[in-house]
Design an enzyme around this catalytic site. Structure first.
Site, short mmCIF file in Angstrom:
data_model
loop_
_atom_site.label_atom_id
_atom_site.label_comp_id
_atom_site.label_asym_id
_atom_site.label_seq_id
_atom_site.Cartn_x
_atom_site.Cartn_y
_atom_site.Cartn_z
N GLU A 62 -77.66 50.87 -3.79
CA GLU A 62 -78.25 50.16 -2.64
C GLU A 62 -79.76 50.31 -2.63
OE1 GLU A 62 -75.68 51.95 0.29
OE2 GLU A 62 -74.01 50.91 -0.67
N GLY A 101 -67.62 50.05 -1.51
CA GLY A 101 -67.33 49.39 -0.23
C GLY A 101 -66.45 48.17 -0.35
P1 13P Z 1 -67.58 53.65 -0.73
O1 13P Z 1 -66.83 54.95 -0.89
O2 13P Z 1 -67.63 53.18 0.69
O3 13P Z 1 -67.10 52.61 -1.69
O4 13P Z 1 -69.12 53.95 -1.11
C1 13P Z 1 -69.41 54.61 -2.28
C2 13P Z 1 -70.84 54.97 -2.29
O5 13P Z 1 -71.71 54.12 -2.40
C3 13P Z 1 -71.19 56.39 -2.15
O6 13P Z 1 -72.52 56.61 -2.45
#
Ligand code: 13P
Length: 249
Positions: free
Chosen positions: A96, A172
């Site tokens: 991100e 996610g």
């Molecule tokens: P999720 O477990 O929500 O897929 O996110 C993973 C993540 O980006 C952890 O840094």
């Protein structure tokens, strides 16, 4: 023997009340002795989290840091400020940050170095996008991101890293890499580390991240080169996160 690490990444979620809930739950929980747990909370909650999570033996991490040590960088946070708050880990190179905030390999290297200078353990995130995955470029992308950092560090600095492989298409989305898929990439990462140093490769903890949940954690963590998890969504539910920590023991 590598000590498993389960790290929760709250991203821009949570509240002071949730910090408190986690503090109480972890103080009461009996976790396996040979599992390390860390929680990466938003900046404003770091001070409260280090206090609340102390009794439960949970380390606290930040989600990013500035690459400068101090100065006129309004709104930014330095590594020294994090160590002042007894923060132990800091995420660097999360997908991100790479995609939404334009952090390229050079920015990632600068942040890893700033973390090391401040005495923080950088948790370096690597991962390919869905497009790269579909084009069968996973290893090239992931090892490219890894090499950019390793080449910029001194041998002693490399050993301070923790690495997380997080396929962007699994973050996610509820779509987890299969244990075999994740293991293959982790094995490639460890092979790459071996080219630098055997002991480095054997000692380095490689975490998997991307829709890890209580229901799939045990299977992923059973893979020989998966030494823990970086958990997003499921780290916001205390029972789910505790269950994942239990399954790492
Ligand atoms: P999720 O477990 O929500 O897929 O996110 C993973 C993540 O980006 C952890 O840094």
């Amino acid at each position: 023997m590598r000590m498993p690490l389960i790290a929760g990444n709250w991203k821009m979620n949570g509240s002071l009340a949730l910090v408190d809930t986690f503090g109480r739950a972890f103080a009461d929980a009996s976790l396996p002795e040979k599992v390390e747990v860390a929680l990466m909370v938003p900046f404003p909650y770091l001070g409260a989290a280090t206090q609340a999570l102390k009794d439960g033996g949970v380390a606290v991490g930040a989600q990013t840091l500035n690459d400068h040590l101090s100065g006129a960088f309004t709104g930014e946070v330095s590594g020294a400020m994090l160590t002042d708050l007894s923060v132990r880990y800091v995420l660097v190179g999360h997908s991100e940050r790479r995609s939404l905030f334009g952090e390229d390999d050079a920015a990632v290297v600068a942040r890893v170095k700033a973390a090391l200078v401040s005495g923080l353990a950088p948790l370096l995130c690597l991962g390919e996008t869905l497009e790269e995955h579909d084009a069968e470029r996973t290893e090239a992308v992931v090892l490219g991101q890894l090499g950019a950092v390793l080449d910029a560090l001194e041998p002693a600095e490399r050993g301070c890293l923790v690495i997380a492989y997080e396929p962007v298409w699994a973050i996610g989305t509820g779509r987890t890499a299969s244990p075999a898929q994740a293991q293959a990439v982790h094995a490639a990462i460890r092979d790459c580390l071996r080219r630098y140093d055997n002991a480095l490769a054997e000692g380095m903890r490689l975490l998997y991240g991307g829709s890890m949940k209580a229901g799939n954690a045990a299977e992923l963590l059973a893979q020989p080169d998966i030494d823990g998890g970086l958990v997003g969504g499921a780290s916001l539910q205390v029972d789910d996160f505790l269950a994942i920590c239990q399954s790492a023991g």
